[in-house]
Write a protein that holds these residues in place. Structure first.
Motif, mmCIF file in Angstrom:
data_model
loop_
_atom_site.group_PDB
_atom_site.id
_atom_site.type_symbol
_atom_site.label_atom_id
_atom_site.label_comp_id
_atom_site.label_asym_id
_atom_site.label_seq_id
_atom_site.Cartn_x
_atom_site.Cartn_y
_atom_site.Cartn_z
ATOM 1 N N LYS A 159 63.797 -7.474 -32.868
ATOM 2 C CA LYS A 159 62.641 -6.745 -32.894
ATOM 3 C C LYS A 159 62.476 -6.293 -34.481
ATOM 4 N N ILE A 160 61.315 -6.087 -34.800
ATOM 5 C CA ILE A 160 60.964 -5.297 -36.241
ATOM 6 C C ILE A 160 60.958 -3.883 -35.980
ATOM 7 N N PRO A 161 61.805 -3.360 -36.826
ATOM 8 C CA PRO A 161 61.984 -1.720 -36.725
ATOM 9 C C PRO A 161 60.476 -1.231 -37.208
ATOM 10 N N VAL A 162 60.107 -0.009 -36.612
ATOM 11 C CA VAL A 162 59.005 0.792 -36.996
ATOM 12 C C VAL A 162 59.651 2.033 -37.219
ATOM 13 N N THR A 163 59.025 2.520 -38.535
ATOM 14 C CA THR A 163 59.120 3.846 -38.814
ATOM 15 C C THR A 163 57.914 4.633 -39.033
ATOM 16 N N VAL A 164 57.735 5.711 -38.275
ATOM 17 C CA VAL A 164 56.641 6.718 -38.205
ATOM 18 C C VAL A 164 57.193 7.748 -39.157
ATOM 19 N N LEU A 165 56.140 7.905 -40.307
ATOM 20 C CA LEU A 165 56.255 8.951 -41.236
ATOM 21 C C LEU A 165 55.116 10.060 -41.241
ATOM 22 N N THR A 166 56.022 11.252 -41.114
ATOM 23 C CA THR A 166 54.743 12.384 -40.716
ATOM 24 C C THR A 166 55.053 13.410 -41.443
ATOM 25 N N GLY A 167 54.212 14.483 -41.390
ATOM 26 C CA GLY A 167 54.486 15.701 -42.101
ATOM 27 C C GLY A 167 53.200 16.501 -42.671
ATOM 28 N N ASP B 206 43.255 0.465 -32.753
ATOM 29 C CA ASP B 206 43.184 0.226 -34.090
ATOM 30 C C ASP B 206 44.728 -0.108 -34.561
ATOM 31 N N LEU B 207 45.723 0.682 -34.275
ATOM 32 C CA LEU B 207 46.873 0.399 -34.561
ATOM 33 C C LEU B 207 47.606 -0.612 -33.850
ATOM 34 N N ILE B 208 47.271 -0.807 -32.436
ATOM 35 C CA ILE B 208 47.583 -1.985 -31.776
ATOM 36 C C ILE B 208 47.095 -3.227 -32.556
ATOM 37 N N ARG B 209 45.741 -3.369 -32.770
ATOM 38 C CA ARG B 209 45.186 -4.550 -33.518
ATOM 39 C C ARG B 209 46.073 -4.895 -34.841
ATOM 40 N N ILE B 210 46.025 -3.680 -35.520
ATOM 41 C CA ILE B 210 46.608 -4.242 -36.903
ATOM 42 C C ILE B 210 48.137 -4.558 -36.885
ATOM 43 N N ILE B 211 49.076 -3.997 -35.878
ATOM 44 C CA ILE B 211 50.441 -4.472 -35.793
ATOM 45 C C ILE B 211 50.364 -6.029 -35.092
ATOM 46 N N ASP B 212 49.704 -5.925 -34.179
ATOM 47 C CA ASP B 212 49.501 -7.347 -33.418
ATOM 48 C C ASP B 212 49.036 -8.319 -34.577
ATOM 49 N N LEU C 248 49.838 -8.106 -37.728
ATOM 50 C CA LEU C 248 51.050 -8.273 -38.575
ATOM 51 C C LEU C 248 52.008 -9.111 -37.921
ATOM 52 N N LEU C 249 52.092 -9.033 -36.495
ATOM 53 C CA LEU C 249 53.162 -9.993 -35.809
ATOM 54 C C LEU C 249 52.940 -11.372 -35.648
ATOM 55 N N ALA D 23 53.736 7.226 -31.512
ATOM 56 C CA ALA D 23 55.100 6.864 -30.752
ATOM 57 C C ALA D 23 54.990 5.990 -29.625
ATOM 58 N N GLN D 24 53.838 6.632 -28.820
ATOM 59 C CA GLN D 24 53.503 5.944 -27.413
ATOM 60 C C GLN D 24 52.890 4.714 -27.393
ATOM 61 N N THR D 25 52.238 4.148 -28.605
ATOM 62 C CA THR D 25 51.630 2.846 -28.771
ATOM 63 C C THR D 25 52.950 1.742 -28.584
ATOM 64 N N PHE D 26 54.152 2.047 -29.025
ATOM 65 C CA PHE D 26 55.267 1.198 -28.718
ATOM 66 C C PHE D 26 55.752 1.123 -27.436
ATOM 67 N N PHE D 27 55.204 1.874 -26.619
ATOM 68 C CA PHE D 27 55.555 1.652 -25.125
ATOM 69 C C PHE D 27 54.451 1.397 -24.273
ATOM 70 N N VAL D 28 53.057 1.532 -24.939
ATOM 71 C CA VAL D 28 51.924 1.186 -23.941
ATOM 72 C C VAL D 28 51.495 -0.040 -23.912
ATOM 73 N N ASP D 29 51.662 -0.779 -25.182
ATOM 74 C CA ASP D 29 51.176 -2.177 -25.544
ATOM 75 C C ASP D 29 52.613 -2.927 -25.591
ATOM 76 N N GLU D 30 52.229 -4.001 -24.123
ATOM 77 C CA GLU D 30 53.539 -4.892 -24.192
ATOM 78 C C GLU D 30 53.869 -5.874 -25.244
ATOM 79 N N THR D 31 52.790 -6.449 -25.769
ATOM 80 C CA THR D 31 53.091 -7.260 -26.968
ATOM 81 C C THR D 31 53.430 -6.469 -28.021
#
Length: 324
Positions: A8-16, A77-83, A85-86, A109-117
């Motif tokens: 799996k490709i690691p994803v880092t969420v950068l916030t602040g 949008d995030l799901i579409r963009i990451i999809d 990329l993949l 963070a939830q995006t990575f649990f919600v979308d199966e792809t």
């Protein structure tokens, strides 16, 4: 079982919060000679997105999301963009998502649990929060997003430490610990830090809880509090009954989900030679067997909740009712 040939490709969420130093950190990551390539998703609040040339590194792919704050409108949008990329050949080593300073990191963070792809091909490596040592104390009083960013973090960069005294620094660290006792805190100036302390943390797979908090094995429960945000940890050296645990945790997250920002656990089930690891963001839970228990480690179930207005006694009672 995951396909060994395609990890799996690691994803880092950068916030602040606004002005804490996120973009400075991102530029450092992209310009260091680490020999890796990262796809970067940048989200700015408002109509005008961040300029691509603000994010340095010619080898990087920058995807701009400027149709609103990432925390409310853009999960699709995030799901579409990451999809997207993949679907490419695997020509990058990781994905970095920089959220707007006004974002609550939970929906990201939830995006990575919600979308199966997305979930099948990526793993959330860590939520990294950059905090301004000088102004964080004020933001924790007046900005709920700043508090959520601290509560969700696996790694916290306490930045701009040169602008405060050691006493002030200890005070702000104490406030961070009151909200989130389990994140790793690094003191930084101008977001300067070794990249391996930010990326590749595996912090979301929970194996490091004990390293972060050596007292975790001592059992009992402790809670740390800062006004309305608290964290609670529970443990039991008796094996759990999965037929009791799963209905309990699912019911708990459905009824208390909005108040539970993060939940994590390493569990020992009866007649199960493997550790079961789970984590949750609000109402969304994800879990799997991780690895066999080692002969030299106690088969101890550990559970952590970070949230608002949680009933510690009820949580403990519910957890202990799952003992086999």
């Amino acid at each position: 079982m995951p396909d060994v040939a395609s990890p799996k490709i690691p994803v880092t969420v950068l916030t602040g919060y606004l002005g804490a130093g996120k973009t400075t950190l991102l530029n450092r990551i992209l310009s260091e000679p680490h020999g890796k390539k990262y796809a970067v998703v940048v989200n700015e609040f408002g109509e005008i997105g961040i300029d691509n040339d603000l994010v340095v590194g010619a080898d990087e792919e920058v995807f701009e999301m400027n149709n609103g704050c990432i925390c409310c409108t853009v999960r699709g949008d995030l799901i579409r963009i990451i999809d997207g990329l993949l679907r490419r050949k695997n020509d990058f080593d990781g994905i970095i998502i920089e959220t707007t300073g006004l974002a609550d990191p939970a929906p990201v963070a939830q995006t990575f649990f919600v979308d199966e792809t997305v979930g099948a091909k990526t793993s959330l490596d860590a939520v990294v929060t950059v905090a301004d040592a000088k102004w964080l104390k004020d933001r924790l009083k007046d900005a709920p997003e700043a508090k959520s960013q601290i509560a969700f973090a696996d790694v916290i960069l306490l930045n701009k430490t040169d602008l405060v005294t050691e006493t002030e620094l200890k005070d702000v660290e104490m406030r961070i610990r009151a909200i989130n006792p389990f994140a790793r805190i690094h003191r930084t100036q101008r977001s300067e830090i070794a990249i391996d302390k930010v990326l590749g943390q595996g912090a979301f797979d929970l194996d490091r809880i004990q390293a972060i908090d050596p007292d975790f094995l001592e059992g009992g429960h402790r809670h740390f509090h800062d006004e309305d945000m608290r964290s609670y940890s529970f443990s039991s050296d008796k094996p759990l009954d999965p037929d009791r645990f799963f209905p309990w945790i699912q019911d708990l997250t459905q009824t208390q989900g909005p108040n539970i920002l993060r939940s994590k656990g390493i569990l020992a089930f009866k007649d199960d030679p493997e550790r079961f690891v789970f984590q949750g963001v609000h109402m969304i839970l994800d879990g799997d067997h991780q690895r066999p228990w080692r002969a030299d480690e106690p088969k101890l179930s550990r559970l952590v909740f970070i949230g608002r207005q949680l009933d510690a006694a009820a949580l403990e009672k519910g957890f202990l009712s799952c003992v086999a």
